[in-house]
Design an enzyme around this catalytic site. Structure first.
Site, PDB file in Angstrom:
ATOM      1  N   CYS A 110     -15.780   8.147 -19.372  1.00 25.62           N
ATOM      2  CA  CYS A 110     -16.853   8.975 -19.934  1.00 25.62           C
ATOM      3  C   CYS A 110     -16.403   9.810 -21.127  1.00 25.62           C
ATOM      4  O   CYS A 110     -17.252  10.346 -21.851  1.00 25.62           O
ATOM      5  CB  CYS A 110     -17.428   9.881 -18.850  1.00 25.62           C
ATOM      6  N   HIS A 124     -20.918  15.965 -22.074  1.00 25.42           N
ATOM      7  CA  HIS A 124     -21.030  14.818 -21.177  1.00 25.42           C
ATOM      8  C   HIS A 124     -22.088  15.098 -20.122  1.00 25.42           C
ATOM      9  O   HIS A 124     -22.045  16.123 -19.438  1.00 25.42           O
ATOM     10  CB  HIS A 124     -19.672  14.553 -20.524  1.00 25.42           C
ATOM     11  N   ASN A 138     -26.205   9.914 -15.136  1.00 22.99           N
ATOM     12  CA  ASN A 138     -24.906   9.907 -15.801  1.00 22.99           C
ATOM     13  C   ASN A 138     -24.739   8.562 -16.494  1.00 22.99           C
ATOM     14  O   ASN A 138     -24.534   7.537 -15.839  1.00 22.99           O
ATOM     15  CB  ASN A 138     -23.802  10.128 -14.763  1.00 22.99           C
TER      16      ASN A 138
END
Length: 344
Positions: free
Chosen positions: A131, A270, A300
Site C-alpha cells: 500500500c 492511505h 481499502n
C-alpha cells in the site's frame, strides 16, 4: 508472527529537488460492480454495524473476473492523459505501483505501456511496499524528472485485492476494494513547486503477508489447499504501525520542508481504514476537511487509495497553485513514507 528489527529511515531535506514539476492531470477507474456491507453479511459472520464501526467502510468495488490490474491501469490512464493534454507517445516513463500485478512475469507496467501505445517510455514496476508502493513510485518519478531527457512521467497505482483475499476470512474480506488511479507529472517553469522533502521508514514485520508463491514457499497443491496464497493480516499490528508511523512520518517531512502542519492545505493519506485516518488526524491536530476520504465508499484500495483522494481534490479544482500538500502511506513490510510537495 511479527519480527521487529531496528527501524530504517531515509529522508531528504532542504529546499527540495532542483527541477520543479507539477501534476498535469489525474484519473481514476472504479469497477462498476459494487459490494455492500449487507451483501457480505450473507456469506460472512459479520454485520453492517460491525464493519462500519470498525472500518468506516460501507461499500467497495470488485473487478470483473475476466479483467486484471493492467486493465484498470489503462482505464485510469486515459482520463489522466486527456486532462494533461498529453499523448501516450510523449510519455518518458510509465510507473505502476501494485502488489497485485497481472502475473509474476511479465511486467505489469510493460503491459500497460504497450496497451497505451507509450512505446518510447521506460516501464517500471514498484511492488513490494504494497500500500506504500505509490509513495515510492512518485519519489522515483520526481527523481527521474531531474534528468534533462525526461519531461513527462505517468504514475499509476492500482490493486485488485479481491483476487488475493480469502472470501471466507472476515479479517480481510470486509476491508478491501479494487481500483486504479493515475497522475501525470511534468516538468514546469514554476519555481519552488514539486517535491520539497520526503520521509521514508521501514521495520521488518510479517504482520501482513502472502506466504506462498515465492522462492521460499513455491506454489504447490499443498500451499493452495492451505490457503497460503491469500493475504493474511494481523489487524492489531497494522493499527499500531499505522497510527504511530503515519503521524511521525508526516511531521518529519513537514519539518524538513520547513512547512508548519497548519500551513499544509491537504493531506492525501492511505485509505486503509476510517478509524486509522481519524487517529492520524487527531495526532496531527488536523481538521477533517483537509483530509479527503474515499475509503468509506471504496474500501481499502491498496496503493490506489491515496491517489483516489488526490484525484477527488484535483478534479474538483480544490488543489490550487501554491498549495502545499502531502502524500503519505504505509504498507506491508512494514514500509511507510511521506512526500511533501507544492502544487504549481
Amino acid at each position: 508472527m511479527t519480527v521487529a528489527v531496528d527501524q530504517t529511515l531515509f529522508h531528504q531535506t532542504g529546499a527540495g529537488l532542483s527541477v520543479p514539476f507539477s501534476i498535469a492531470g489525474t484519473g481514476m477507474h472504479l469497477p462498476p460492480a459494487v459490494v455492500t456491507n449487507q451483501e457480505l453479511t450473507r456469506t460472512l459472520d459479520t454485520s453492517d454495524e460491525w464493519i462500519t464501526s470498525r472500518t468506516g467502510i460501507r461499500e467497495r468495488r470488485r473487478l470483473a473476473p475476466h479483467l486484471a490490474t493492467s486493465d484498470m491501469c489503462v482505464a485510469a490512464a486515459h482520463p489522466a492523459l486527456e486532462a494533461a493534454g498529453i499523448e501516450p507517445a510523449r510519455l518518458d516513463a510509465v510507473i505502476v505501483a501494485t502488489y497485485t500485478g497481472d502475473q509474476p512475469l511479465v511486467s505489469t507496467a510493460l503491459i500497460v505501456k504497450d496497451a497505451l501505445g507509450a512505446h518510447r517510455a521506460l516501464s517500471l514496476d514498484v511492488t513490494q511496499a504494497a500500500c506504500a508502493s505509490g509513495i515510492q513510485a512518485v519519489l522515483i518519478a520526481a527523481h527521474l524528472l531531474q534528468n534533462p531527457s525526461i519531461t513527462t512521467v505517468l504514475v499509476l497505482a492500482a490493486d485488485c485485492a479481491s483476487r488475493i483475499t480469502d472470501p471466507a476470512d472476515r479479517t480481510t474480506a470486509v476491508f478491501f476494494g479494487d481500483a486504479a488511479a493515475a497522475v501525470v507529472l511534468t516538468r514546469t517553469d514554476t519555481p519552488g513547486s514539486g517535491l520539497l522533502s520526503y520521509d521514508l521508514g521501514s521495520q521488518l514485520s510479517y504482520g501482513v503477508q502472502i506466504p506462498a508463491g515465492g522462492s521460499r514457499l513455491p506454489a504447490s497443491a499443498a500451499t493452495v489447499a492451505a490457503g497460503d496464497h491469500y493475504l493474511s493480516m494481523d489487524g492489531r499490528a497494522v493499527w499500531n504501525a499505522a497510527t504511530t508511523r503515519l503521524p511521525e512520518s508526516i511531521t518529519g517531512a513537514a519539518r524538513r520542508a520547513d512547512v508548519p502542519i497548519d500551513e499544509i492545505r491537504y493531506f492525501f493519506l492511505h485509505q486503509a481504514n476510517l478509524n486509522i485516518l481519524t487517529a492520524t488526524l487527531a495526532a496531527l491536530g488536523v481538521p477533517r476537511e483537509r483530509v479527503p476520504v474515499t475509503v468509506d465508499r471504496l474500501g481499502n484500495t491498496g496503493s490506489a487509495g491515496l491517489f483516489t483522494a488526490l484525484h477527488s481534490a484535483v478534479s474538483a479544482g480544490s488543489l490550487l497553485p501554491g498549495d502545499t500538500y502531502v502524500l503519505s502511506g504505509i504498507g506491508a513490510g512494514f514500509q511507510w513514507g511521506t512526500l511533501c510537495l507544492r502544487h504549481a
